[in-house]
Design a protein around this motif. Structure first.
Motif, PDB file in Angstrom:
ATOM      1  N   GLN A   1      18.407 -13.475  11.713  1.00 46.83           N
ATOM      2  CA  GLN A   1      17.020 -13.882  11.494  1.00 46.83           C
ATOM      3  C   GLN A   1      16.597 -13.550  10.071  1.00 46.83           C
ATOM      4  N   ARG A   2      15.959 -14.522   9.436  1.00 46.37           N
ATOM      5  CA  ARG A   2      15.460 -14.353   8.069  1.00 46.37           C
ATOM      6  C   ARG A   2      14.147 -13.566   8.130  1.00 46.37           C
ATOM      7  N   MET A   3      14.077 -12.496   7.347  1.00 52.43           N
ATOM      8  CA  MET A   3      12.917 -11.606   7.329  1.00 52.43           C
ATOM      9  C   MET A   3      12.376 -11.498   5.904  1.00 52.43           C
ATOM     10  N   ARG A   4      11.110 -11.155   5.790  1.00 50.18           N
ATOM     11  CA  ARG A   4      10.518 -10.874   4.485  1.00 50.18           C
ATOM     12  C   ARG A   4       9.732  -9.580   4.600  1.00 50.18           C
ATOM     13  N   GLN A   5       9.901  -8.753   3.565  1.00 51.49           N
ATOM     14  CA  GLN A   5       9.173  -7.499   3.505  1.00 51.49           C
ATOM     15  C   GLN A   5       7.847  -7.736   2.780  1.00 51.49           C
ATOM     16  N   HIS A   6       6.773  -7.184   3.305  1.00 50.92           N
ATOM     17  CA  HIS A   6       5.458  -7.232   2.668  1.00 50.92           C
ATOM     18  C   HIS A   6       5.147  -5.805   2.240  1.00 50.92           C
ATOM     19  N   VAL A   7       4.672  -5.647   0.993  1.00 51.33           N
ATOM     20  CA  VAL A   7       4.531  -4.320   0.403  1.00 51.33           C
ATOM     21  C   VAL A   7       3.098  -4.095  -0.070  1.00 51.33           C
ATOM     22  N   LEU A   8       2.473  -3.060   0.440  1.00 51.77           N
ATOM     23  CA  LEU A   8       1.180  -2.603  -0.055  1.00 51.77           C
ATOM     24  C   LEU A   8       1.463  -1.472  -1.035  1.00 51.77           C
ATOM     25  N   SER A   9       1.039  -1.643  -2.279  1.00 48.52           N
ATOM     26  CA  SER A   9       1.180  -0.594  -3.297  1.00 48.52           C
ATOM     27  C   SER A   9      -0.210  -0.079  -3.648  1.00 48.52           C
ATOM     28  N   ALA A  10      -0.371   1.218  -3.581  1.00 51.62           N
ATOM     29  CA  ALA A  10      -1.678   1.818  -3.834  1.00 51.62           C
ATOM     30  C   ALA A  10      -1.489   3.229  -4.393  1.00 51.62           C
ATOM     31  N   VAL A  11      -2.583   3.778  -4.868  1.00 50.68           N
ATOM     32  CA  VAL A  11      -2.630   5.197  -5.237  1.00 50.68           C
ATOM     33  C   VAL A  11      -3.753   5.795  -4.411  1.00 50.68           C
ATOM     34  N   TRP A  12      -3.414   6.785  -3.610  1.00 53.67           N
ATOM     35  CA  TRP A  12      -4.390   7.426  -2.734  1.00 53.67           C
ATOM     36  C   TRP A  12      -4.391   8.917  -2.999  1.00 53.67           C
ATOM     37  N   ARG A  13      -5.545   9.449  -3.363  1.00 50.45           N
ATOM     38  CA  ARG A  13      -5.671  10.872  -3.704  1.00 50.45           C
ATOM     39  C   ARG A  13      -4.665  11.256  -4.789  1.00 50.45           C
ATOM     40  N   ASP A  14      -4.545  10.375  -5.787  1.00 45.74           N
ATOM     41  CA  ASP A  14      -3.648  10.569  -6.943  1.00 45.74           C
ATOM     42  C   ASP A  14      -2.162  10.533  -6.577  1.00 45.74           C
ATOM     43  N   VAL A  15      -1.834  10.005  -5.404  1.00 45.80           N
ATOM     44  CA  VAL A  15      -0.438   9.935  -4.955  1.00 45.80           C
ATOM     45  C   VAL A  15      -0.043   8.463  -4.800  1.00 45.80           C
ATOM     46  N   PRO A  16       1.025   8.023  -5.486  1.00 44.32           N
ATOM     47  CA  PRO A  16       1.509   6.646  -5.300  1.00 44.32           C
ATOM     48  C   PRO A  16       2.005   6.443  -3.870  1.00 44.32           C
ATOM     49  N   VAL A  17       1.542   5.355  -3.246  1.00 44.72           N
ATOM     50  CA  VAL A  17       1.875   5.063  -1.854  1.00 44.72           C
ATOM     51  C   VAL A  17       2.369   3.632  -1.743  1.00 44.72           C
ATOM     52  N   GLU A  18       3.393   3.424  -0.941  1.00 41.38           N
ATOM     53  CA  GLU A  18       3.835   2.085  -0.550  1.00 41.38           C
ATOM     54  C   GLU A  18       3.872   2.037   0.961  1.00 41.38           C
ATOM     55  N   VAL A  19       3.323   0.950   1.519  1.00 39.28           N
ATOM     56  CA  VAL A  19       3.404   0.712   2.954  1.00 39.28           C
ATOM     57  C   VAL A  19       4.170  -0.589   3.132  1.00 39.28           C
ATOM     58  N   LEU A  20       5.239  -0.562   3.911  1.00 37.12           N
ATOM     59  CA  LEU A  20       6.144  -1.687   4.070  1.00 37.12           C
ATOM     60  C   LEU A  20       6.037  -2.281   5.468  1.00 37.12           C
ATOM     61  N   LEU A  21       6.090  -3.611   5.520  1.00 42.46           N
ATOM     62  CA  LEU A  21       6.076  -4.332   6.786  1.00 42.46           C
ATOM     63  C   LEU A  21       7.058  -5.483   6.685  1.00 42.46           C
ATOM     64  N   SER A  22       8.004  -5.556   7.604  1.00 45.02           N
ATOM     65  CA  SER A  22       8.950  -6.664   7.647  1.00 45.02           C
ATOM     66  C   SER A  22       8.561  -7.608   8.774  1.00 45.02           C
ATOM     67  N   LEU A  23       8.491  -8.903   8.445  1.00 48.19           N
ATOM     68  CA  LEU A  23       8.139  -9.940   9.414  1.00 48.19           C
ATOM     69  C   LEU A  23       9.114 -11.099   9.301  1.00 48.19           C
ATOM     70  N   PRO A  24       9.339 -11.820  10.401  1.00 48.97           N
ATOM     71  CA  PRO A  24      10.201 -13.006  10.330  1.00 48.97           C
ATOM     72  C   PRO A  24       9.587 -14.047   9.393  1.00 48.97           C
ATOM     73  N   VAL A  25      10.452 -14.715   8.642  1.00 49.23           N
ATOM     74  CA  VAL A  25      10.013 -15.806   7.782  1.00 49.23           C
ATOM     75  C   VAL A  25       9.914 -17.058   8.633  1.00 49.23           C
ATOM     76  N   ALA A  26       8.784 -17.743   8.552  1.00 47.80           N
ATOM     77  CA  ALA A  26       8.632 -18.996   9.293  1.00 47.80           C
ATOM     78  C   ALA A  26       9.651 -20.009   8.783  1.00 47.80           C
ATOM     79  N   VAL A  27      10.156 -20.853   9.672  1.00 44.51           N
ATOM     80  CA  VAL A  27      11.199 -21.818   9.318  1.00 44.51           C
ATOM     81  C   VAL A  27      10.807 -22.656   8.112  1.00 44.51           C
TER      82      VAL A  27
END
Length: 105
Positions: free
Chosen positions: A74-100
């Motif tokens: 299955q083809r997947m794509r990662q979605h990435v939230l990049s932020a700085v919270w309380r002076d700390v670099p944060v990434e939140v990752l979510l992988s979802l299937p790619v629509a055909v």
């Protein structure tokens, strides 16, 4: 204290604050504090795009389409939230299937 140790302590403190203020995330996101890269990384394992949107709402930052990959045929794509919270670099990752229809690019 080494800079790396201080970065990890800052990330751990930020994570404690984050989960104290948003305890609902503990059921949807697994967190890690890597030795390099962003100081705090969350991987969404339950709740999908609504959880990523919720994270973006209080963390700020930007969401971008990340890398595409294949797993279990299955083809997947990662979605990435990049932020700085309380002076700390944060990434939140979510992988979802790619629509055909979105596979060709």
């Amino acid at each position: 204290m080494a800079a790396s140790s201080q970065t990890q302590i800052s990330a751990a403190t930020a994570l404690v604050q984050l989960l104290t203020e948003h305890p609902e995330l503990s059921g949807h996101v697994s967190w890690s504090i890597p030795r390099s890269g962003p100081a705090l990384v969350g991987c969404i394992h339950d709740g999908g795009m609504p959880v990523l949107s919720e994270c973006a709402e209080f963390l700020g930052g930007t969401v971008r389409a990340g890398r595409a990959y294949e797993t279990g045929g299955q083809r997947m794509r990662q979605h990435v939230l990049s932020a700085v919270w309380r002076d700390v670099p944060v990434e939140v990752l979510l992988s979802l299937p790619v629509a055909v229809g979105q596979v060709a690019a």
